[in-house]
Design a protein around this motif. Structure first.
Motif, short mmCIF file in Angstrom:
data_model
loop_
_atom_site.label_atom_id
_atom_site.label_comp_id
_atom_site.label_asym_id
_atom_site.label_seq_id
_atom_site.Cartn_x
_atom_site.Cartn_y
_atom_site.Cartn_z
N ALA A 1 0.93 -1.24 -0.03
CA ALA A 1 0.00 -0.04 0.01
C ALA A 1 0.97 1.17 -0.05
O ALA A 1 1.91 1.45 0.78
N GLY A 2 0.53 2.20 -1.04
CA GLY A 2 1.23 3.60 -1.02
C GLY A 2 2.68 3.65 -1.83
O GLY A 2 3.08 4.40 -1.98
N VAL A 3 2.73 2.28 -2.31
CA VAL A 3 4.17 2.08 -3.43
C VAL A 3 3.40 1.82 -4.79
O VAL A 3 3.03 0.73 -5.08
N ASP A 4 3.60 2.68 -5.63
CA ASP A 4 3.06 2.57 -7.20
C ASP A 4 4.17 2.27 -8.18
O ASP A 4 4.89 3.02 -8.55
N ILE A 5 4.49 0.90 -8.13
CA ILE A 5 5.28 0.39 -9.03
C ILE A 5 4.83 -0.83 -9.63
O ILE A 5 4.05 -1.72 -9.01
N GLU A 6 5.28 -0.96 -10.90
CA GLU A 6 5.17 -2.10 -11.98
C GLU A 6 6.53 -2.87 -11.87
O GLU A 6 7.43 -2.61 -12.38
N TRP A 7 6.38 -4.17 -11.20
CA TRP A 7 7.76 -4.74 -11.04
C TRP A 7 7.73 -5.85 -12.43
O TRP A 7 9.04 -6.06 -12.73
N ASP A 8 6.67 -6.21 -12.95
CA ASP A 8 6.60 -6.78 -14.15
C ASP A 8 6.78 -6.43 -15.47
O ASP A 8 5.97 -5.32 -15.61
N HIS A 9 7.85 -6.51 -16.16
CA HIS A 9 8.14 -5.57 -17.25
C HIS A 9 7.91 -6.41 -18.65
O HIS A 9 8.32 -6.31 -19.72
N GLY A 10 7.10 -7.56 -18.28
CA GLY A 10 6.70 -8.50 -19.51
C GLY A 10 7.53 -9.77 -19.65
O GLY A 10 7.30 -10.50 -20.43
N SER A 11 8.46 -9.70 -19.40
CA SER A 11 9.48 -10.97 -19.30
C SER A 11 10.45 -10.82 -18.39
O SER A 11 10.77 -9.77 -17.57
N THR A 12 10.83 -12.10 -17.94
CA THR A 12 11.88 -12.21 -16.72
C THR A 12 13.12 -11.30 -17.01
O THR A 12 13.65 -10.52 -16.18
N GLU A 13 13.88 -11.45 -18.34
CA GLU A 13 15.02 -10.59 -18.64
C GLU A 13 14.69 -9.13 -18.51
O GLU A 13 15.65 -8.56 -18.05
#
Length: 131
Positions: free
Chosen positions: A36-48
């Motif tokens: 909560a309170g952290v707006d981040i997208e960790w997944d960039h579409g591929s592991t690499e």
């Protein structure tokens, strides 16, 4: 003496902890729990791509040692500091007694008299309880 870290808000600890975990492959980006309170997208579409972005973020944070998710820094009870130039010098412990610093353990013992304890496994880390 050089201070490199003091208080670390839980949100920053979360970001630092998981960026290293993704970068080194110990967790997949899509498995990182949201905070909560952290707006981040960790997944960039591929592991690499996700690992590359995490490595870039870890580099920007200048992370040297893998950060704990829960730490004494978040509790305002730790400091990372590099102390140099004290060998063969005398310092006063909390009782006011002069102590000759011949080796690191002498400095650690003197620090403990002030309630500042050395975590030996993390070179710059000192805290109120040594963890």
């Amino acid at each position: 003496m050089r201070i490199s870290a003091t208080y670390c808000p839980k949100e920053r600890a979360y970001l630092m902890h998981y960026t290293v975990a993704i970068a080194n492959g110990s967790i997949a980006a899509e498995r990182v729990p949201a905070m909560a309170g952290v707006d981040i997208e960790w997944d960039h579409g591929s592991t690499e791509k996700s690992r590359a972005a995490a490595r870039e973020m870890a580099s920007a944070y200048e992370i040297v040692y893998p950060p704990a998710l829960l730490s004494r820094h978040a509790e305002r009870s730790a400091i990372d500091m590099t102390i140099s130039g004290v060998r063969n010098k005398k310092i006063k412990n909390a009782s006011g007694m002069e102590v000759l610093i011949k080796k690191d353990s002498d400095l650690h013992a003197a620090g403990a008299t002030y309630g500042v304890n050395k975590l030996l496994s993390d070179p710059p880390h000192w805290s109120d309880n040594g963890s």
